[in-house]
Design a protein around this motif. Structure first.
Motif, PDB file in Angstrom:
ATOM      1  N   HIS A 609     -39.435 -31.313 -50.460  1.00 34.27           N
ATOM      2  CA  HIS A 609     -40.065 -31.982 -51.582  1.00 34.27           C
ATOM      3  C   HIS A 609     -39.938 -33.492 -51.497  1.00 34.27           C
ATOM      4  N   ASN A 610     -38.786 -33.941 -51.050  1.00 36.33           N
ATOM      5  CA  ASN A 610     -38.575 -35.386 -51.043  1.00 36.33           C
ATOM      6  C   ASN A 610     -39.248 -36.084 -49.871  1.00 36.33           C
ATOM      7  N   TYR A 611     -39.296 -35.433 -48.751  1.00 36.09           N
ATOM      8  CA  TYR A 611     -39.797 -36.136 -47.567  1.00 36.09           C
ATOM      9  C   TYR A 611     -41.089 -35.547 -47.017  1.00 36.09           C
ATOM     10  N   LEU A 612     -41.064 -34.246 -46.789  1.00 37.01           N
ATOM     11  CA  LEU A 612     -42.226 -33.689 -46.089  1.00 37.01           C
ATOM     12  C   LEU A 612     -43.475 -33.726 -46.945  1.00 37.01           C
ATOM     13  N   LYS A 613     -43.359 -33.240 -48.159  1.00 36.76           N
ATOM     14  CA  LYS A 613     -44.526 -33.208 -49.033  1.00 36.76           C
ATOM     15  C   LYS A 613     -45.146 -34.592 -49.181  1.00 36.76           C
ATOM     16  N   PRO A 614     -44.332 -35.599 -49.504  1.00 36.09           N
ATOM     17  CA  PRO A 614     -44.947 -36.923 -49.657  1.00 36.09           C
ATOM     18  C   PRO A 614     -45.572 -37.437 -48.365  1.00 36.09           C
TER      19      PRO A 614
END
Lengths: 728, 639
Positions: A609-614
């Protein structure tokens, strides 16, 4: 495969009976059919070839023959298409009348059987026109042969090796040979769309909730079932040897190989019925997830068993080095394919940075090509393309799907749905056909009975102990009736068939193939037909709209609403906590179910959620906030402008949510859409409208089958309440 | 030793399978690049390079890299086997190599002079597809899509002219190109550049026929984008689609033309045999394609398959594909069958599909068309470098350039003149110039040329065709926009409301060109075919004579009855007054629940209209136009 054969000097390779029928998927020649063109020196000096058994005929005959064969190819393909057409019409009739005892795949098999019978007994046996050359000088076979026939040069391509004993069998019924496809067709053309579609539609809320159990069933379960079946079959083989029913060699590795191929379950029939009846979602997710991952494990397992070749001549002995090499191969291929699939899936984030969504056609084409490239890349690197495609599908669904325009979403979905549908029914009707047209069946009643017993025992040894262990960890137990149902729905399908038909050179493999075919028939017809009675007998809830399920989901929605609501002042941190605590009992219930996703999953979720999605999608918190300060530049260029709009509301609440709830990713997946849809609108009502619109479109894929319509309404209701309370 | 060699050859096989994956990967990669570039161009509204042109550029670059950057691999040298006892070439060879029997499959015949280049670069060899792939895999979706999207109002309006251009025009152009090329060949023989006897007149005609297949995909895309005059668009599109079918069959029958003794002499029997062949194949393929479409229409009409769009789409796809396969199996031309199948499907079946399936089928074929087209153009770029038997002959190429221009002129101007005698609404000079200009060559010409590259003349033709395609796609395609402004052709037609009104009034005059024959066909189509095959039209019970009452009752769908009232009375007059009303009716019919035609505004607002329009007039934005038309029909009735 190749090396496995090389290790067994006694057995010839391809049998020559299944000649590549290239026409069907004339892409095939690109993939495999095209021979390595070993160029021939123009020196026509060597006269090493002596022809024997030549009859005087017209030279033109060959040209005509080629044309004729093209025509016959068309006819045989036409047969299949007519079969499929018939199947479609009958399916419609069944669906129309709500007949559930026979699934479309079962139907396709029946039609295949009928046509197989007709072809087998209704067509006269024609004689083959093969000529044998004796070649004394060459010590190896070239893949292309130039033959000088009275001044003209003809090119021949290598098709395969024929074991000397089988030469006669080649010259059998021509028509039967025509309708036999090259087994690689299944792996290179028919299976990839099926598997990709499975991966692409795996993105269900309940899948991630049960991820731990699914992985355990898929990996441990398949291994367990493979070993148990292998051992049981070895016992059966020993028995047969004593009784003198075995006419050729059958090694322990062969038994294990059989165990591996037969471990690939394919409960497509059962799932279709579940889908229709809205059976319990957890059960559905468990079965579906298991069967999808199962396939991948079985493929890699069988290829690493084939790669197991002890150094010595004795194939019976256990060789630790070879064993560990096989294990290494298993891990290597699996992780290689996984990475390949995931990376290329992720690579599709070009969709994020280009504004391709103005042109859905381009977007769809890009999506398709990217996914196909994954397959090819994996094949080219020596990994398993089908496995790579599976993980590519999952990744695409998880990330790329969020970037696509609404039209492209439905386009890609429909495209793969149609491909999947056609490929699946094709395989099943081919199975029916193969029972009669395949020319080297080895029916051995003892082996078949043993196999039937073995698969049931294997399935039982797989489900019950694993469920017991999983239940120790799970708060939300897997009930006994669920376990029985999972045990019951161990159907075998396309994957087992494709693995079995891939190599039918040796006696043992032919016996396996026959047995697999019969097992598939039996399970699809009997077990598939018995699903509905079984469901009612086991008292499994049908029609999911139970209150508990509802509440639970409602609360997911609630959290997510609080989390992302972009159109109001973000509620302060403690406020949202209050809200959560206000929901105490319910949220506790939610937590209970989720407990199984352990620490490592939670870690993954927050990373995702914190890195990949963005990075990969337009959703999630902007990278500028999640990444450390020193990579600010990178973060800025990777963050899409749309994200900044969502920034405020997201930043504050993320942390708690991620910590409290393991499976929030999913809700975030949904929330992204909403955030996009409503970021421009600032009144509650319009955003409601927007969110409803976008949500329903995203839901369509996410929960297409769950019938969550009213639940949506209720969640919207709750959501409206929050801002009001805050403002008050 | 034996075992080693066996492992070796298995490794070979293993490797080439992976090599196959690599080749496909190269194409995938090229296509992905092309798509991204197209997007960039579309985003910035560059019009000078169409996607197909872009695909060719990338193909060229990749070909260049493969050609010069990869080292010529050292391939194992085989031997040519002299088979003394073998007097013919069987389809399967079993070769016994030290007790291992290998099976070999016949691939093709290789003429003597081609043997040596085979020692070249293995990678280049690999990048060469089997030419039959074009005919069996790539072209069918392109052609089907063309047929499926042919259903435009203006197509039927201009049917006469289109048929004339397609049939007569292609024949003329084939003969003119053939003759001019024959002259050049003669001159080349004089100049000593060509051996006498290599290049027959039939070869020239063959070249003429394959060069006659125009493919103005670039021009049409630009027209589409700029909303150029509809009549011009329809003329060009219709011509190019039918053109392909004619050229394919023509090429086939010319290649069959084989006089008994002297290949140069005219042999009446062989000639008439070829003509008969042409007619037979064309008619057969037409019948085959239509038959399958009619089967599909009936199936979709009488089953309620529309409840399951996926099944419907699957059925549609499979039956269209079987049209191709049956035609091939029967020895006809699959592509032509598929074209007419597409046209008929669009005309009848499309009306029976559920709205979901309409969109699905359209998108599916659009997608396949897009991919196949770009693959072909990519491959063209690649083939310039990877094909190993190119014969560049400057003289021949120059001659071919000249010939295609002359032939195009001979095709367009005289025919337009003749057509203008009959047409009330003339084809103006600037349209004629534009049509002359947009004689691009594309996928079909290439596929026909690559099909047979055995003999030297055929290789020369292939090289020339390739260059012609490059030149026309890049230069003509890029020059379309300037040419449009230079010829002062109206652009952005649909925005001009007033003009529309005029067109609406002109309707009757324009239509006079469709003669009595067409009017008869429309009447027949509307009264019998439509009601039988679709849910629309008047119920058969009213149109068929009394004595076949039971059949008609059986064939009429229940939905037709509600329309009966409104349709029955205005039918007769309208058909007589307006021959292109058939189209009008079918639009009306597909929304049977909406009130009669006179409620123009309401109908436009009704939800079905956008979906329908999407395909009918996807590009033309004819909303306003349709309105006017309906008013006209009302007026004509009042009169």
């Amino acid at each position: 495969m190749e090396s496995g054969d090389a290790a067994r000097p006694g057995s010839g390779r391809a049998t020559g009976a299944p000649p590549p029928r290239l026409l069907l998927l004339p892409l095939l020649p690109l993939l495999l059919g095209r021979g390595l063109r070993v160029a021939a020196a123009a020196s026509a000096s060597s006269s090493g070839a002596a022809a024997e058994d030549s009859s005087a005929m017209e030279e033109l005959a060959t040209e005509k023959e080629a044309e004729e064969s093209h025509r016959q190819d068309s006819v045989s393909l036409l047969t299949f298409i007519l079969l499929l057409t018939l199947t479609i019409l009958t399916i419609w009739l069944f669906k129309h009348r709500r007949v559930r005892f026979l699934h479309e795949t079962g139907l396709a098999m029946i039609y295949g059987l009928i046509v197989g019978v007709i072809l087998r007994y209704g067509t006269p046996a024609t004689s083959g026109r093969d000529k044998s050359l004796s070649c004394t000088q060459e010590d190896r076979a070239f893949s292309t042969l130039l033959v000088n026939v009275s001044g003209k040069f003809f090119e021949y391509t290598l098709k395969g090796e024929i074991s000397p004993g089988k030469i006669n069998s080649v010259e059998q019924n021509d028509m039967l040979r025509k309708v036999t496809f090259d087994p690689e067709v299944f792996f290179n053309i028919l299976l990839p769309p099926i598997i990709f579609h499975a991966g692409y539609s795996l993105k269900k809320r309940h899948f991630f909730r049960n991820l731990g159990s699914i992985l355990a069933y898929a990996f441990l379960g398949t291994a367990v079932s493979c070993f148990i079946i292998g051992n049981l079959m070895y016992g059966v083989v020993k028995l047969m040897k004593i009784m003198g029913q075995l006419s050729d060699k059958f090694y322990y590795t062969d038994c294990l190989f059989f165990g591996a191929i037969i471990s690939a379950t394919d409960p497509v029939t059962v799932l279709a019925i579940f889908n229709e009846l809205h059976a319990d979602v957890d059960l559905y997710a468990l079965l579906f997830g298991e069967s999808v991952l199962n396939d991948a494990v079985a493929i890699v397992l069988s290829s690493s068993i084939v790669a197991y070749q002890p150094a010595g001549l004795n194939t019976h002995a256990f060789d630790a080095a070879a064993f560990f090499k096989s294990v290494g191969i298993f891990l290597g291929i699996f992780s290689g394919s996984f990475t390949m699939g995931a990376v290329t899936g992720v690579n599709a984030n070009v969709t994020k940075f280009t504004k391709l969504h103005c042109f859905p056609l381009l977007e769809t084409a890009l999506f398709f090509l990217m996914s196909w490239s994954t397959f090819l890349l994996a094949e080219a690197c020596g990994f398993t393309g089908v496995v790579a495609v599976l993980f590519c599908g999952i990744t695409q669904a998880h990330y790329t799907y969020n970037n696509l325009s609404v039209e492209s979403r439905s386009r890609t979905k429909q495209l793969f749905e149609v491909l999947h549908f056609l490929a699946e029914n094709f395989i099943f009707s081919y199975m029916g056909l193969a029972l009669f047209t395949f020319q080297k069946h080895v029916f051995s009643p003892i082996f078949i009975i043993g196999a039937f017993v073995a698969i049931f025992l294997g399935r039982a040894a797989h489900i019950y102990p694993l469920s017991f262990f999983l239940n120790l960890g799970r708060r939300h137990k897997i009930g006994w009736n669920f376990q029985h149902m999972m045990m019951f729905s161990g159907l075998r399908g396309a994957m087992a068939f494709a693995l079995a038909i891939r190599d039918t050179a040796s006696y043992a493999r032919q016996m396996m193939f026959t047995t697999t075919l019969l097992i598939v028939f039996f399970t699809v017809w009997i077990i598939g037909g018995g699903t509905t009675p079984m469901l009612s007998w086991l008292n499994i809830r049908v029609g999911v709209e139970e209150p508990s399920e509802e509440d639970q989901n409602e609360h997911h929605w609630q959290y997510f609403r609080v989390g992302v609501d972009p159109d109001q002042d973000p509620p302060p941190n403690n406020d949202s906590f209050q809200v959560l605590q206000g929901d105490g009992p319910d949220s506790a219930r939610g937590n209970r179910t989720k407990q199984e996703s352990a620490w490592i999953f939670r870690l993954w979720y927050s990373f995702d959620h914190n890195y990949l999605k963005p990075i990969l999608t337009h959703s999630g918190p902007p990278l500028t906030t999640t990444l450390p300060a020193w990579c600010g530049l990178l973060a800025r260029c990777l963050t899409s402008p749309q994200v900044y709009d969502n920034q405020e509301p997201l930043r504050e609440e993320d942390s708690d949510f991620i910590l409290t709830e393991g499976d929030l990713t999913l809700t975030y997946g949904d929330s992204t859409v909403t955030a996009n849809g409503s970021s421009s609108s600032h009144t509650a009502s319009t955003s409601l409208e927007g969110s409803r619109r976008t949500k329903s479109s995203s839901e369509e894929v996410l929960e297409r089958d769950l019938g969550m319509g009213d639940q949506k309404v209720s969640s919207r209701g709750t959501r409206l309440v929050f801002p009001l309370e805050d403002n008050a | 030793m034996e075992r080693q060699s066996r492992i070796m050859s298995e490794k070979d096989e293993y490797q080439f399978q992976h090599q196959g994956a690599v080749e496909l990967l190269v194409f995938n990669f090229l296509l992905i690049l092309t798509i991204l570039t197209i997007w960039l161009f579309k985003n910035h509204r560059f019009r000078f390079l169409h996607e197909t042109g872009g695909a060719m550029v990338y193909g060229l670059i990749m070909g260049l890299i493969l050609r010069y950057a990869t080292a010529p691999t050292d391939i194992e040298s085989g031997t040519v086997y002299d088979c003394v006892k073998l007097t013919f070439s069987p389809s399967t060879l079993l070769v016994n190599i030290t007790d291992q029997v290998y099976e070999y499959k016949y691939k093709r015949e290789i003429s003597q002079h081609n043997i040596s280049p085979h020692q070249g670069n293995a990678i280049l060899e690999k990048m060469t597809f089997d030419p039959e792939i074009f005919f069996n895999v790539l072209l069918p979706p392109i052609i089907f899509h063309a047929g499926y999207s042919l259903k435009k109002r203006h197509f039927f309006q201009n049917l006469g002219s289109i048929l004339t251009y397609a049939f007569l025009g292609t024949a003329i152009s084939c003969i003119v190109i053939g003759l001019i090329m024959y002259g050049f060949v003669k001159a080349m023989i004089h100049a000593g550049q060509l051996k006498n006897g290599d290049f027959h007149f039939t070869d020239c005609l063959f070249f003429g026929s394959l060069m006659s297949a125009t493919d103005p995909v670039t021009v049409l895309a630009i027209f589409h984008e700029l909303h150029v005059d509809l009549d011009l668009y329809t003329l060009l599109f219709g011509e190019s689609v039918l053109n392909d079918a004619v050229a394919i069959v023509l090429t086939y029958s010319i290649s069959i033309y084989s006089p008994k003794e002297n290949p140069n002499a005219f042999d009446a029997a062989a000639f008439f045999q070829s003509v008969g062949n042409f007619l037979g194949i064309f008619a057969g393929s037409f019948a085959m394609g239509s038959a399958y479409a009619i089967i599909t229409a009936l199936l979709t009409k009488f089953t309620k398959l529309c409840e399951f769009p996926m099944l419907e789409t699957g059925l549609f796809f499979l039956l269209s594909w079987s049209a191709f396969l049956s035609a091939e199996a029967a020895g006809l031309t699959g592509i032509v069958a598929v074209l007419f199948c597409g046209v008929t499907q669009a005309h009848y079946t499309y009306n029976n599909l559920s709205s979901d399936s309409k969109i699905r089928t359209k998108q599916l074929f659009e997608f396949m068309n897009f991919l196949a087209e770009n693959v072909i153009f990519c491959y063209m770029g690649l083939a310039l470098f990877t094909f190993q038997n190119h014969i560049f002959n400057a003289f021949f190429i120059l001659g071919a350039f000249l010939a295609i221009f002359v032939a195009r002129a001979c095709n367009i101007y005289p025919l337009s003149f003749l057509l203008n005698l009959g047409r009330k609404q003339k084809i103006p000079w600037n349209f004629q110039h534009m049509m002359m200009f947009s004689g691009l060559r594309g996928a079909i010409a290439f596929a026909l040329a690559i099909r047979n590259t055995e003999s030297q003349p055929k290789q020369m033709m292939f090289t020339t065709t390739l260059l012609l395609v490059f030149f026309t796609v890049w230069v003509f395609g890029g020059g379309t926009t300037p040419m449009l402004t230079w010829l002062q052709i109206r652009v952005g037609v649909d925005l001009d409301e007033k003009h529309m009104g005029i067109v609406g009034l002109d309707k009757n005059t324009t239509k006079a060109e469709s003669a009595r024959l067409f009017r008869m066909w429309y009447g027949f189509d509307h009264k019998y075919l439509k009601p039988i095959l679709t849910h629309s039209g008047p119920p058969l019970t009213t149109t068929l004579p009394e004595w076949c009452g039971p059949i008609s009752r059986l064939l009429t769908s229940p939905q037709a009855y509600p329309n009966q009232e409104q349709l029955k009375d205005d039918d007769v007059e309208c058909i007589v007054n307006q021959d292109e009303l058939a189209i009008h009716y079918q639009e009306q019919a597909s929304s049977p629940c909406s009130p009669p035609a006179r409620l123009g505004l309401d109908q436009k607002a009704s939800p079905q209209t956008p979906g329908k329009e999407n395909i009918y007039e996807g590009d033309l934005g004819l909303g306003g136009y349709e309105l006017k038309l309906e008013q006209t029909s009302g007026q004509s009735q009042l009169n």
